[in-house]
Design a protein around this motif. Sequence first.
Motif, PDB file in Angstrom:
ATOM      1  N   VAL A  80       7.263   9.899  11.893  1.00 20.73           N
ATOM      2  CA  VAL A  80       6.741   8.692  10.949  1.00 20.73           C
ATOM      3  C   VAL A  80       5.805   9.346   9.804  1.00 20.73           C
ATOM      4  O   VAL A  80       5.823   8.637   8.651  1.00 20.73           O
ATOM      5  N   LEU A 136       6.891   8.931   1.074  1.00 18.24           N
ATOM      6  CA  LEU A 136       6.792   7.742   0.338  1.00 18.24           C
ATOM      7  C   LEU A 136       5.701   7.416  -0.208  1.00 18.24           C
ATOM      8  O   LEU A 136       5.728   6.542  -1.441  1.00 18.24           O
ATOM      9  N   GLU A 137       4.541   7.817   0.128  1.00 12.00           N
ATOM     10  CA  GLU A 137       3.177   7.519  -0.547  1.00 12.00           C
ATOM     11  C   GLU A 137       3.249   8.306  -1.736  1.00 12.00           C
ATOM     12  O   GLU A 137       2.743   7.802  -2.795  1.00 12.00           O
ATOM     13  N   THR A 169       6.520   8.685   6.015  1.00  7.41           N
ATOM     14  CA  THR A 169       5.220   7.892   5.300  1.00  7.41           C
ATOM     15  C   THR A 169       4.643   8.476   4.204  1.00  7.41           C
ATOM     16  O   THR A 169       4.601   7.849   3.138  1.00  7.41           O
ATOM     17  N   SER A 170       4.421   9.754   4.598  1.00  4.15           N
ATOM     18  CA  SER A 170       3.600  10.398   3.580  1.00  4.15           C
ATOM     19  C   SER A 170       4.176  10.744   2.156  1.00  4.15           C
ATOM     20  O   SER A 170       3.753  10.534   1.146  1.00  4.15           O
ATOM     21  N   VAL A 213      11.728   3.788   6.579  1.00  2.84           N
ATOM     22  CA  VAL A 213      11.180   4.825   7.734  1.00  2.84           C
ATOM     23  C   VAL A 213      11.815   4.494   9.278  1.00  2.84           C
ATOM     24  O   VAL A 213      12.117   5.167   9.968  1.00  2.84           O
ATOM     25  N   GLU A 214      11.463   3.009   9.397  1.00  2.00           N
ATOM     26  CA  GLU A 214      12.001   2.551  10.993  1.00  2.00           C
ATOM     27  C   GLU A 214      13.541   2.982  11.161  1.00  2.00           C
ATOM     28  O   GLU A 214      13.973   3.296  12.098  1.00  2.00           O
TER      29      GLU A 214
END
Length: 138
Positions: free
Chosen positions: A54, A61-62, A58-59, A21-22
């Motif tokens: 982000v 990937l969760e 991030t969501s 993500v970064e």
Amino acid sequence: MSEQIKELVGKLYDGLAKADVEAIVALFDPSVEIETPPSLPWSRGSYSGIDGAVAYFTSALEYLEETGFSVDEVRVDGDWAAAIGDWTGRFRASGGEFNVRFVHFWLFRDGKVVKGSGISDTVGIVRAYAPDSVPSAG
């Protein structure tokens, strides 16, 4: 300029392939706007700024245990790029897998993404997420 944009798109998908993500958001302008299909299980549709980007990635990937993008072609017109290819993934909760076509559109300004949006077979993704919730075709 066209080759520079293609290189940036390549870096973007390298970050996606690594679920980094970064690395992905490092390519985004602070004012980036992202539009995603709200039918995706992790999507609320619109995201603004780095914090929004982000939150979106991030969501995703969760929800996804595995995800991959195979980019067949990148077309550039001015500051716009369209990436065309296949998106694969497997959900953590259901174990459901998908393999769908996508077209992602990226608008660049000063070497950074200022807008991103996409089209994909969301029915295939939703079916993999919750196989019993989508009527079968036919």
